[in-house]
Design a protein around this motif. Structure first.
Motif, PDB file in Angstrom:
ATOM      1  N   TYR A  42      -0.737   4.684  -0.854  1.00  0.00           N
ATOM      2  CA  TYR A  42       0.808   4.505  -0.435  1.00  0.00           C
ATOM      3  C   TYR A  42       1.633   4.863  -1.390  1.00  0.00           C
ATOM      4  O   TYR A  42       1.403   4.797  -2.829  1.00  0.00           O
ATOM      5  CB  TYR A  42       1.077   3.138  -0.023  1.00  0.00           C
ATOM      6  CG  TYR A  42       0.343   2.710   1.227  1.00  0.00           C
ATOM      7  CD1 TYR A  42       0.955   2.899   2.435  1.00  0.00           C
ATOM      8  CD2 TYR A  42      -0.774   2.172   1.150  1.00  0.00           C
ATOM      9  CE1 TYR A  42       0.156   2.464   3.742  1.00  0.00           C
ATOM     10  CE2 TYR A  42      -1.531   1.524   2.140  1.00  0.00           C
ATOM     11  CZ  TYR A  42      -1.055   1.736   3.639  1.00  0.00           C
ATOM     12  OH  TYR A  42      -1.569   1.358   4.645  1.00  0.00           O
ATOM     13  N   ASP A  43       2.981   5.487  -1.135  1.00  0.00           N
ATOM     14  CA  ASP A  43       3.852   5.859  -2.222  1.00  0.00           C
ATOM     15  C   ASP A  43       4.578   4.459  -2.040  1.00  0.00           C
ATOM     16  O   ASP A  43       5.273   4.183  -1.085  1.00  0.00           O
ATOM     17  CB  ASP A  43       4.858   6.784  -1.646  1.00  0.00           C
ATOM     18  CG  ASP A  43       5.901   7.261  -2.759  1.00  0.00           C
ATOM     19  OD1 ASP A  43       6.604   6.257  -2.996  1.00  0.00           O
ATOM     20  OD2 ASP A  43       6.137   8.526  -2.866  1.00  0.00           O
ATOM     21  N   HIS A  44       4.662   3.654  -3.167  1.00  0.00           N
ATOM     22  CA  HIS A  44       5.174   2.448  -3.220  1.00  0.00           C
ATOM     23  C   HIS A  44       6.749   2.266  -3.234  1.00  0.00           C
ATOM     24  O   HIS A  44       6.981   1.099  -3.028  1.00  0.00           O
ATOM     25  CB  HIS A  44       4.587   1.727  -4.645  1.00  0.00           C
ATOM     26  CG  HIS A  44       3.239   1.284  -4.221  1.00  0.00           C
ATOM     27  ND1 HIS A  44       2.375   0.335  -5.142  1.00  0.00           N
ATOM     28  CD2 HIS A  44       2.045   1.923  -3.923  1.00  0.00           C
ATOM     29  CE1 HIS A  44       1.096   0.512  -5.095  1.00  0.00           C
ATOM     30  NE2 HIS A  44       0.816   1.415  -4.302  1.00  0.00           N
ATOM     31  N   THR A  45       7.214   3.467  -3.484  1.00  0.00           N
ATOM     32  CA  THR A  45       8.863   3.572  -3.384  1.00  0.00           C
ATOM     33  C   THR A  45       9.175   3.836  -2.222  1.00  0.00           C
ATOM     34  O   THR A  45      10.319   3.240  -1.527  1.00  0.00           O
ATOM     35  CB  THR A  45       9.181   4.604  -4.518  1.00  0.00           C
ATOM     36  OG1 THR A  45       8.892   4.222  -5.839  1.00  0.00           O
ATOM     37  CG2 THR A  45      10.721   4.571  -4.535  1.00  0.00           C
ATOM     38  N   TYR A  46       8.746   4.721  -1.314  1.00  0.00           N
ATOM     39  CA  TYR A  46       9.233   5.518  -0.298  1.00  0.00           C
ATOM     40  C   TYR A  46       8.520   5.244   1.088  1.00  0.00           C
ATOM     41  O   TYR A  46       9.095   5.125   2.233  1.00  0.00           O
ATOM     42  CB  TYR A  46       9.377   6.980  -0.262  1.00  0.00           C
ATOM     43  CG  TYR A  46      10.501   7.313  -1.514  1.00  0.00           C
ATOM     44  CD1 TYR A  46      11.718   6.692  -1.177  1.00  0.00           C
ATOM     45  CD2 TYR A  46      10.052   8.047  -2.753  1.00  0.00           C
ATOM     46  CE1 TYR A  46      12.612   7.459  -2.303  1.00  0.00           C
ATOM     47  CE2 TYR A  46      10.984   8.360  -3.501  1.00  0.00           C
ATOM     48  CZ  TYR A  46      12.338   7.960  -3.401  1.00  0.00           C
ATOM     49  OH  TYR A  46      13.093   8.298  -4.372  1.00  0.00           O
ATOM     50  N   ASP A  47       7.277   4.756   1.042  1.00  0.00           N
ATOM     51  CA  ASP A  47       6.515   4.374   2.235  1.00  0.00           C
ATOM     52  C   ASP A  47       6.797   3.202   2.794  1.00  0.00           C
ATOM     53  O   ASP A  47       6.486   2.295   2.240  1.00  0.00           O
ATOM     54  CB  ASP A  47       4.944   4.719   1.976  1.00  0.00           C
ATOM     55  CG  ASP A  47       4.342   4.769   3.249  1.00  0.00           C
ATOM     56  OD1 ASP A  47       4.474   4.286   4.211  1.00  0.00           O
ATOM     57  OD2 ASP A  47       3.135   5.558   3.160  1.00  0.00           O
ATOM     58  N   LEU A  48       7.417   3.162   3.725  1.00  0.00           N
ATOM     59  CA  LEU A  48       7.882   1.811   4.564  1.00  0.00           C
ATOM     60  C   LEU A  48       6.699   1.103   5.139  1.00  0.00           C
ATOM     61  O   LEU A  48       7.047  -0.264   5.343  1.00  0.00           O
ATOM     62  CB  LEU A  48       9.029   2.028   5.462  1.00  0.00           C
ATOM     63  CG  LEU A  48      10.210   2.888   4.936  1.00  0.00           C
ATOM     64  CD1 LEU A  48      11.370   3.177   6.071  1.00  0.00           C
ATOM     65  CD2 LEU A  48      10.680   2.054   3.983  1.00  0.00           C
TER      66      LEU A  48
END
Length: 376
Positions: free
Chosen positions: A192-198
């Motif tokens: 996961y993208d920890h900043t942008y993946d909701l």
């Protein structure tokens, strides 16, 4: 009604076969399958058919179920996903044929399901944190209060309202964990993208291990939360159909279109403020496209579809998606876990017979030994 009954039986047998039988392949067709119950009579044999006969039985029921002509109804803001619909049967057909590596049929049925119902939940506008404050006290060594942020779908423990309002579902089925802890591996978390993946923002609850009692001494690890602590929807869904369509397009050579199909899902799962190259997947080759869509599938459906996926990945003609599953545990004896000893790593190899779980002894005993145990 008759078509719906066939659907429920096909769906149930499919689930059982994926737990208690080896993956279906030409080489495995004569392996043990399931007892095929066609009647309500107690006199009917419970001897296990072959795996080939079991798959033929499921497919025959599916063909009958595909005669169903019923729309997915919305009543008082709740979808009637506890009943079968044309969309639900087509969606299950897509899942079924994907498991058989029949990508043309899987794509066809996924597209039919999407033509019936294709609503998605936009996590930018349709997901939020719970208004209920959840706090846990840890000892490190002094007492400290930690606040946990849950998605609002965590709030209803027994009321199915949120699940019935979830517009992405075709058929209401869910994975249930009575221990209330879906523990994500580091491998999964890193996808996961920890900043942008909701999905990471709302479903990966930071510090969840504290809620499960790891407070003294504190051990910090997230947990996956969807509906309350125990339920994750695993019935056929719109996101699953998009990912099946994308994967089938890629495997059949239309890999650029497959990436575009997957990006339809990412548009409602990634933060709208993310850069375009973060929101949208891209690939330079068919192999790269396949890898990225399979990763997206894992991000979207963790815990629910992984077992099914590994079984089919390890039995197709594409070696790049093979998975050797590993788990590491402390040794144990009859009395205790031996926490001071060196952990042991176990592997589930690609063609292991352990992909078929043991038949419960109660079923073997109840059948007077007619039901045979799996061989290892």
């Amino acid at each position: 009604m008759e078509a719906e009954c066939y659907f429920i039986r096909a769906y149930s047998y499919y689930q059982l076969a994926n737990v208690y039988c080896l993956p279906f392949t030409e080489a495995n067709k004569d392996e043990l399958g399931l007892p095929l119950k066609e009647l309500t009579s107690f006199e009917e044999s419970v001897e296990r058919a072959t795996l080939g006969q079991t798959q033929a039985f499921i497919e025959a029921d599916l063909m009958e179920a595909l005669e169903l002509n019923s729309s997915l109804k919305l009543v008082n803001g709740k979808y009637r996903t506890w009943r079968a619909s044309t969309a639900a049967v087509n969606a299950f057909a897509a899942r079924y044929y994907l498991s058989l590596r029949d990508y043309e049929k899987a794509q066809t049925y996924a597209e039919k399901a999407l033509s019936e119902h294709d609503l998605l939940r936009d996590y930018n506008t349709g997901m939020r944190y719970s208004d209920i404050i959840s706090q846990v006290t840890i000892f490190n060594p002094d007492a400290t209060t930690v606040t946990l942020e849950y998605p609002y779908t965590h709030d209803n423990q027994t009321d199915p309202t949120d699940m019935l309002e979830w517009e992405e579902s075709y058929f209401l089925r869910y994975l249930n964990n009575p221990f209330w802890y879906y523990i994500p591996s580091q491998d999964l978390l890193d996808l996961y993208d920890h900043t942008y993946d909701l999905r990471y923002k709302y479903h990966m609850v930071e510090h969840y291990s504290y809620d499960r009692g790891a407070t003294n001494p504190p051990y910090d690890h997230p947990g996956y939360i969807f509906f309350f602590k125990d339920k994750i929807l695993n019935g056929p869904s719109v996101p699953e159909m998009l990912l099946i369509k994308a994967e089938c397009q890629i495997r059949q050579g239309s890999w650029q279109q497959g990436i575009q199909t997957a990006n339809q899902l990412r548009a409602v799962r990634m933060d709208v403020n993310a850069p375009a190259n973060v929101i949208n997947l891209s690939a330079a080759t068919q192999a790269e496209a396949l890898t990225k869509v399979l990763e997206e599938r894992r991000r979207e459906m963790p815990f629910t579809m992984r077992w099914y996926d590994v079984r089919r990945y390890n039995n197709n003609s594409e070696a790049s998606d093979d998975v050797v599953m590993t788990r590491t545990f402390y040794p144990y004896n009859a009395n205790a876990v031996l926490g001071n000893e060196t952990p042991v790593t176990y592997e589930l190899e690609k063609n292991s017979r352990r992909f078929a779980n043991p038949i419960p002894n109660t079923d073997i005993l109840s059948s007077n030994g007619v039901i045979k145990q799996n061989e290892y």
